[in-house]
Design a protein around this motif. Structure first.
Motif, PDB file in Angstrom:
ATOM      1  N   LEU A 162       0.858  -1.180   0.000  1.00 41.58           N
ATOM      2  CA  LEU A 162       0.000   0.000   0.000  1.00 41.58           C
ATOM      3  C   LEU A 162       0.900   1.238   0.000  1.00 41.58           C
ATOM      4  N   LEU A 163       1.914   1.233   0.854  1.00 36.87           N
ATOM      5  CA  LEU A 163       2.948   2.269   0.866  1.00 36.87           C
ATOM      6  C   LEU A 163       4.308   1.565   0.786  1.00 36.87           C
ATOM      7  N   ASN A 164       5.143   1.993  -0.152  1.00 30.62           N
ATOM      8  CA  ASN A 164       6.456   1.369  -0.339  1.00 30.62           C
ATOM      9  C   ASN A 164       7.430   1.901   0.718  1.00 30.62           C
ATOM     10  N   LEU A 165       7.641   1.114   1.766  1.00 30.69           N
ATOM     11  CA  LEU A 165       8.464   1.552   2.890  1.00 30.69           C
ATOM     12  C   LEU A 165       9.958   1.364   2.643  1.00 30.69           C
ATOM     13  N   SER A 166      10.322   0.713   1.540  1.00 25.51           N
ATOM     14  CA  SER A 166      11.747   0.468   1.265  1.00 25.51           C
ATOM     15  C   SER A 166      12.522   1.761   1.021  1.00 25.51           C
ATOM     16  N   VAL A 167      11.809   2.845   0.674  1.00 26.65           N
ATOM     17  CA  VAL A 167      12.484   4.132   0.419  1.00 26.65           C
ATOM     18  C   VAL A 167      13.163   4.660   1.687  1.00 26.65           C
ATOM     19  N   SER A 222      15.156   3.170   3.465  1.00 26.03           N
ATOM     20  CA  SER A 222      16.540   2.674   3.548  1.00 26.03           C
ATOM     21  C   SER A 222      17.524   3.705   2.993  1.00 26.03           C
ATOM     22  N   ASN A 223      17.007   4.686   2.244  1.00 27.41           N
ATOM     23  CA  ASN A 223      17.840   5.777   1.722  1.00 27.41           C
ATOM     24  C   ASN A 223      17.949   6.863   2.798  1.00 27.41           C
ATOM     25  N   LYS A 224      19.151   7.061   3.325  1.00 26.68           N
ATOM     26  CA  LYS A 224      19.349   7.984   4.456  1.00 26.68           C
ATOM     27  C   LYS A 224      19.004   9.430   4.093  1.00 26.68           C
ATOM     28  N   MET A 225      19.407   9.864   2.908  1.00 29.34           N
ATOM     29  CA  MET A 225      19.100  11.237   2.475  1.00 29.34           C
ATOM     30  C   MET A 225      17.595  11.458   2.426  1.00 29.34           C
ATOM     31  N   PHE A 226      16.874  10.501   1.857  1.00 32.79           N
ATOM     32  CA  PHE A 226      15.412  10.606   1.778  1.00 32.79           C
ATOM     33  C   PHE A 226      14.831  10.758   3.172  1.00 32.79           C
ATOM     34  N   THR A 227      15.280   9.929   4.097  1.00 35.25           N
ATOM     35  CA  THR A 227      14.725   9.923   5.453  1.00 35.25           C
ATOM     36  C   THR A 227      15.004  11.232   6.183  1.00 35.25           C
ATOM     37  N   ILE A 228      16.249  11.733   6.073  1.00 37.08           N
ATOM     38  CA  ILE A 228      16.615  12.985   6.752  1.00 37.08           C
ATOM     39  C   ILE A 228      15.783  14.152   6.220  1.00 37.08           C
ATOM     40  N   TYR A 229      15.637  14.231   4.892  1.00 36.67           N
ATOM     41  CA  TYR A 229      14.905  15.356   4.300  1.00 36.67           C
ATOM     42  C   TYR A 229      13.395  15.213   4.502  1.00 36.67           C
ATOM     43  N   MET A 238      11.595  18.877   0.210  1.00 36.33           N
ATOM     44  CA  MET A 238      10.834  17.792  -0.431  1.00 36.33           C
ATOM     45  C   MET A 238      11.471  17.414  -1.767  1.00 36.33           C
ATOM     46  N   THR A 239      11.863  18.417  -2.563  1.00 35.93           N
ATOM     47  CA  THR A 239      12.487  18.164  -3.866  1.00 35.93           C
ATOM     48  C   THR A 239      13.761  17.336  -3.718  1.00 35.93           C
ATOM     49  N   VAL A 240      14.627  17.727  -2.767  1.00 36.05           N
ATOM     50  CA  VAL A 240      15.889  17.008  -2.554  1.00 36.05           C
ATOM     51  C   VAL A 240      15.621  15.596  -2.045  1.00 36.05           C
ATOM     52  N   GLY A 241      14.661  15.475  -1.128  1.00 32.80           N
ATOM     53  CA  GLY A 241      14.320  14.158  -0.586  1.00 32.80           C
ATOM     54  C   GLY A 241      13.860  13.203  -1.670  1.00 32.80           C
ATOM     55  N   LEU A 242      12.978  13.682  -2.558  1.00 34.00           N
ATOM     56  CA  LEU A 242      12.453  12.824  -3.633  1.00 34.00           C
ATOM     57  C   LEU A 242      13.511  12.550  -4.711  1.00 34.00           C
ATOM     58  N   SER A 243      14.376  13.534  -4.968  1.00 31.07           N
ATOM     59  CA  SER A 243      15.392  13.335  -6.004  1.00 31.07           C
ATOM     60  C   SER A 243      16.515  12.409  -5.540  1.00 31.07           C
ATOM     61  N   SER A 244      16.568  12.130  -4.250  1.00 32.49           N
ATOM     62  CA  SER A 244      17.629  11.258  -3.725  1.00 32.49           C
ATOM     63  C   SER A 244      17.285   9.775  -3.868  1.00 32.49           C
ATOM     64  N   ILE A 245      16.035   9.469  -4.270  1.00 34.14           N
ATOM     65  CA  ILE A 245      15.656   8.066  -4.485  1.00 34.14           C
ATOM     66  C   ILE A 245      15.505   7.785  -5.982  1.00 34.14           C
ATOM     67  N   ASP A 276       7.079   8.093  -7.057  1.00 32.62           N
ATOM     68  CA  ASP A 276       5.643   8.113  -6.757  1.00 32.62           C
ATOM     69  C   ASP A 276       5.385   7.607  -5.344  1.00 32.62           C
ATOM     70  N   ASP A 277       6.119   6.547  -4.967  1.00 33.74           N
ATOM     71  CA  ASP A 277       5.987   5.995  -3.615  1.00 33.74           C
ATOM     72  C   ASP A 277       6.474   7.007  -2.578  1.00 33.74           C
ATOM     73  N   GLY A 278       7.599   7.642  -2.879  1.00 38.51           N
ATOM     74  CA  GLY A 278       8.128   8.660  -1.972  1.00 38.51           C
ATOM     75  C   GLY A 278       7.166   9.821  -1.820  1.00 38.51           C
ATOM     76  N   ASN A 279       6.553  10.235  -2.922  1.00 38.24           N
ATOM     77  CA  ASN A 279       5.592  11.334  -2.903  1.00 38.24           C
ATOM     78  C   ASN A 279       4.380  10.975  -2.046  1.00 38.24           C
ATOM     79  N   ALA A 280       3.910   9.727  -2.161  1.00 36.85           N
ATOM     80  CA  ALA A 280       2.763   9.266  -1.361  1.00 36.85           C
ATOM     81  C   ALA A 280       3.095   9.312   0.131  1.00 36.85           C
ATOM     82  N   ILE A 281       4.336   8.937   0.482  1.00 37.91           N
ATOM     83  CA  ILE A 281       4.746   8.962   1.889  1.00 37.91           C
ATOM     84  C   ILE A 281       4.851  10.403   2.389  1.00 37.91           C
TER      85      ILE A 281
END
Length: 452
Positions: A247-252, A254-261, A370-377, A383-388
Motif C-alpha cells: 500500500l505504501l512502499n516503505l523500502s524508500v 533505507s535511503n538515508k538522504m530521503f529519510t533525513i529530508y 521535499m524536492t531534494v528528498g524525492l530526487s535522492s531516491i 511516486d511511492d516517496g511522494n505518497a509517503i
C-alpha cells in the motif's frame, strides 16, 4: 479540436483546484475561531483542536488510497465523490448546532480534500502537454499555498463581523460552481477495475494513525496510553500486511538522504500547524484581540511564505540545494526564536515580524527539502516517496495541532489565571517545537558535506 480539448483540461484543473483551494482555506480559517467555539459549545482547548485534527486525520487516511482510486475509478467519478462529500460536509457545518455535528462535517470535508488534491495533480500530469505541465503544477501549488495565507484573515473577519458559520455558507456557491465546471469539463470514461486494494493494510494504517493521534490528544489520561498501545500494535500489523501487497512502499526509508529530508519536511509541517494554532489563540485570549485582527496578524507571514516558494525553486535550479535550504533553516530558526522571546509582550508588530522572518525561511526551504528528498531516491520510487510525503505531511499536521493544544490546556487548567496559563503554555509549546527545528536543521546541515 486540440484547442477545445486543452480548454476542457484547463477547466478540469480549475474545478479540482477550486475544490482543493476551498479545502485548504477552511483548514486554516477555523484556527482563529477556536476561542469562539470554546465559549459557544462549552468545550476545552484540547477538545476544540479536533476541528482541525479530524480533518487532517481523514486526509492522511485517504491520500494513501489515492493511487488505488485513480487506477480503478474514472476522474469524473472521483470528482463527483469529492463534490458530494465536500458540499455535504459544508452544509452540515453551516447549520451545526452541536460540536459533534461540526466534527462530522469536518470529517466529510477531510475525505473530500483527500480525494481532490491528488486528483488535481493527476489531471495535470496525465492530461496537460509536457511543455505546459511545469506552469500548471506551479499554479496548482500556488493554489494550495495562497489558501493557507488567506484562511486566518477570511475566518477572522467573518467570525468577528458575522458568525463563524459564514465560513462555510460562503463556500457553498463556490463549490456548486466548481461542480458544474467539473461535470462539463471532465468527460465520462469507462474504467476497468485493474487492481484490488490491500484492505487489511488500509484498515491497520487507519487504526495506527487514529491510535497515535488519540495518544497525543489524551496524553493525561489512561485512554491516551491505551490508544498508543492499539496504535503500535496496528502499526506492526500494517507492516506485516503491507509486505504481502504494497500500500505504501516503505523500502524508500533505507535511503538515508530521503529519510533525513523527509523528517525535516515533517518538522516544518509540525511548526506550520503548531504556530497557526498557538498565535491566533494566544493573541485572542491573552490580549483580548478580536478574531479578525488575529487573522490579519497571520496574513503577512503566510503570504510571504507563499511568495518565497517559487523564488526558492529558482534558487535551487541556479545555485543548487545548499544555499536556499541552508539560508531557509537559519531564517526559520531566527524567526522562531524571536517568537519565543517576544510572544509574552503581546506586541502584535513584533510577533508578526518574527512570524514573517520564520515564513521567509519556510518559503526558502520547505518545498526544496521535499524536492531534494524525492530526487535522492530512484525515479521508479518517486511516486511511492511522494505518497509517503503527502500522507505523513497531513498526519504530522494533525499530531502537531493535538500536541500544542494539550500543552496549552495543561497550563490553562493548572493556573488560576486562564490568561497567564495560556501565555506560559504558548511559550512552552513554541520552545519544544524550536528544539525539533534545531535537531532537524543540524541533521540537514550534516548532509551538505556528503552531497554536491
Amino acid at each position: 479540436m486540440e484547442q477545445e480539448k486543452r480548454f476542457h483540461v484547463n477547466l478540469a484543473v480549475l474545478a479540482t483546484g477550486m475544490m482543493a483551494f476551498a479545502g485548504v482555506l477552511i483548514e486554516t480559517a477555523m484556527n482563529v475561531t477556536f476561542p469562539t467555539l470554546i465559549e459557544e459549545f462549552s468545550i476545552t482547548t484540547s477538545q476544540v483542536q479536533w476541528v482541525t485534527t479530524i480533518y487532517l486525520l481523514m486526509i492522511s487516511i485517504v491520500v494513501p488510497l489515492s493511487s488505488y482510486l485513480i487506477k480503478n475509478y474514472s476522474k469524473r467519478q472521483l470528482f463527483m465523490a469529492s463534490s458530494v462529500f465536500f458540499i455535504g460536509g459544508v452544509l452540515i457545518d453551516a447549520f451545526a448546532f452541536s460540536f459533534s455535528m461540526l466534527l462530522l462535517g469536518r470529517l466529510l470535508q477531510g475525505v473530500a480534500t483527500g480525494i481532490a488534491l491528488p486528483l488535481m495533480f493527476n489531471i495535470i500530469l496525465t492530461k496537460v502537454p509536457l511543455e505546459k505541465r511545469g506552469m500548471m503544477i506551479g499554479i496548482g501549488n500556488l493554489t494550495t499555498s495562497i489558501a493557507p495565507a488567506m484562511g486566518p484573515t477570511y475566518g477572522g473577519i467573518l467570525t468577528t463581523q458575522l458568525n463563524w458559520k459564514y465560513i462555510y455558507l460562503l463556500l457553498i456557491p463556490i463549490l456548486i460552481i466548481s461542480t458544474v465546471i467539473g461535470l462539463y469539463a471532465i468527460p465520462k470514461e469507462h474504467k476497468e477495475k485493474v487492481d484490488t486494494i490491500n484492505t487489511k493494510a488500509a484498515i491497520y494504517l487507519s487504526v495506527m494513525f487514529t491510535g497515535l493521534l488519540f495518544f497525543f490528544s489524551y496524553l493525561q489520561s489512561p485512554f491516551g496510553w491505551a490508544s498508543l498501545v492499539v496504535g503500535l500494535i496496528a502499526g506492526m500489523m500494517f507492516y506485516k500486511a503491507n509486505k504481502e501487497k504494497t500500500l505504501l512502499n516503505l523500502s524508500v526509508f533505507s535511503n538515508k538522504m530521503f529519510t533525513i529530508y523527509l523528517l525535516s519536511f515533517l518538522v516544518y509541517q509540525i511548526l506550520l500547524l503548531g504556530v497557526s494554532f498557538v498565535l491566533p489563540n494566544y493573541i485572542q485570549i491573552v490580549s483580548d484581540v478580536p478574531a479578525s485582527r488575529a487573522g490579519l496578524m497571520m496574513f503577512p507571514g503566510a503570504l510571504t511564505g507563499a511568495l518565497f516558494a517559487p523564488i526558492s525553486g529558482k534558487m535551487l535550479d541556479k545555485f543548487g540545494f545548499k544555499k536556499p535550504i541552508g539560508i531557509g533553516i537559519a531564517a526559520a530558526s531566527l524567526g522562531w526564536l524571536g517568537l519565543i522571546l517576544v510572544i509574552q509582550t503581546s506586541n502584535m508588530i513584533l510577533i508578526t515580524t518574527c512570524h514573517v522572518i520564520f515564513m521567509i525561511g519556510v518559503g526558502l526551504s520547505y518545498s526544496n527539502v521535499m524536492t531534494v528528498g524525492l530526487s535522492s531516491i530512484k525515479t521508479n520510487e518517486q511516486d511511492d516517496g511522494n505518497a509517503i510525503f503527502s500522507t505523513l505531511q497531513q498526519f504530522m499536521g494533525a499530531i502537531s495541532t493535538s500536541f500544542v493544544a494539550i500543552i496549552l490546556d495543561v497550563f490553562q487548567k493548572s493556573n488560576s489565571d486562564y490568561q497567564v496559563g495560556t501565555s506560559i503554555g504558548a511559550k512552552v509549546a513554541l520552545s519544544i517545537l524550536f528544539g525539533l527545528l534545531i535537531i532537524s536543521g543540524i541533521s540537514v546541515y550534516k548532509t551538505f558535506s556528503k552531497k554536491a
